[in-house]
Design an enzyme around this catalytic site. Structure first.
Site, PDB file in Angstrom:
ATOM      1  CG  HIS A 140       2.535 -13.054  -5.282  1.00 50.84           C
ATOM      2  ND1 HIS A 140       2.923 -13.553  -6.509  1.00 50.84           N
ATOM      3  CD2 HIS A 140       2.737 -11.704  -5.355  1.00 50.84           C
ATOM      4  CE1 HIS A 140       3.343 -12.567  -7.284  1.00 50.84           C
ATOM      5  NE2 HIS A 140       3.231 -11.435  -6.606  1.00 50.84           N
ATOM      6  CB  CYS A 141       7.396 -12.623  -1.980  1.00 49.64           C
ATOM      7  SG  CYS A 141       8.457 -11.424  -1.148  1.00 49.64           S
ATOM      8  N   PRO A 142       5.371  -9.765  -2.538  1.00 50.99           N
ATOM      9  CG  PRO A 142       4.517  -8.108  -1.134  1.00 50.99           C
ATOM     10  CD  PRO A 142       4.709  -9.581  -1.227  1.00 50.99           C
TER      11      PRO A 142
END
Length: 282
Positions: A140-142
């Site tokens: 999950h890429c912030p």
């Protein structure tokens, strides 16, 4: 992520980081970063955009603007598109075909997610931030405020490559505009901000380079960030001493970027299991 999710303050902050990068590199085209003109005082320089315009060469700035636009479009695509969510409420026939019986060997028990209660295909994982299970989950890429999974992973790699190219170009522009043979006070007034920009772009370039190199390595070995970090906790990886999905460098790259050769991960995993069993029996 839905389009209206961009109104979230956290998303705006993270998007602002990327917009800041684009803004810095674009401003460099208007800054005095060109080579000094012999007909002018040596303390002044011609901005590259004006210099290219005077020489009738607008291909470079147009190329740069197209790269920035392409980077922006890829960023929005990766942020807003479906990363490969597992259907929560599919049609009964589709569920039986896609999630349960489609080329799934009986030796592989399907897992039911403890959060959203769907049957997870192989290499899928539940993302707590997105509250959905994602196929071929990578991470999950912030900064994207979205997962990187089966559907948008190649676009994410393309975005990293294009963004790195823009950063390196901006880094070159910033370096070419620095003048070191000046008194300290004059240098600080004329090049201090540009030097700070150079340091900031260097930091961003280093981060983008490390990210791109790590993802290209994982793509070449047909593994994901989640599998690489947590292989000791994943049941279908603990049963194999190596990576059961590795089909060689050429096939791994062809499958990732072109979708060839096709086939389910369950079938590939079962084939590797059969080869190990036959090898042990021999």
């Amino acid at each position: 992520m839905a389009p209206w999710a961009l109104l979230n303050p956290g998303v705006l902050v993270r998007t602002g980081h990327t917009v800041l990068t684009w803004g810095i590199t674009l401003v460099l085209f208007l800054h005095d970063t060109g080579e000094p003109d012999t007909a002018r005082p040596q303390t002044h320089a011609i901005p590259p955009l004006r210099q290219w315009e005077e020489q009738g060469e607008l291909l470079l700035p147009l190329t740069f603007l197209l790269l920035v636009l392409g980077s922006l479009l890829l960023y929005l695509a990766v942020s807003l598109m479906d990363p490969g969510y597992v259907n929560i409420q599919p049609q009964p026939q589709e569920e039986a075909k896609e999630e349960q019986t489609a080329m799934v060997p009986p030796a592989i028990p399907l897992r039911r997610c403890g959060y959203c209660m769907v049957l997870q295909p192989l290499r899928a994982r539940h993302c707590r931030e997105c509250r959905r299970c994602v196929r071929r989950y990578d991470h999950h890429c912030p900064w994207m405020e979205n997962c990187v999974g089966e559907r948008n992973h190649r676009l994410f790699v393309a975005y990293l490559a294009l963004q790195l190219l823009v950063l390196l170009w901006g880094l070159y522009l910033a370096w070419s505009g620095l003048r070191f043979f000046q008194p300290w006070g004059l240098w600080l007034r004329s090049s201090g901000l540009l030097f700070a920009t150079f340091l900031l772009l260097s930091l961003f370039s280093m981060a983008a380079s490390l990210l791109l190199a790590s993802h290209l390595y994982l793509v070449a070995s047909n593994t994901t960030t989640w599998e690489f970090i947590s292989s000791h906790r994943i049941a279908y990886l603990r049963q194999h001493p190596g990576n059961p999905f590795d089909r060689g460098l050429t096939r791994n790259l062809a499958h990732f970027f072109c979708g060839w050769p096709s086939g389910s991960w369950e079938t590939l995993w079962a084939g590797e299991e059969e080869e190990e069993s036959s090898g042990q029996a021999a």
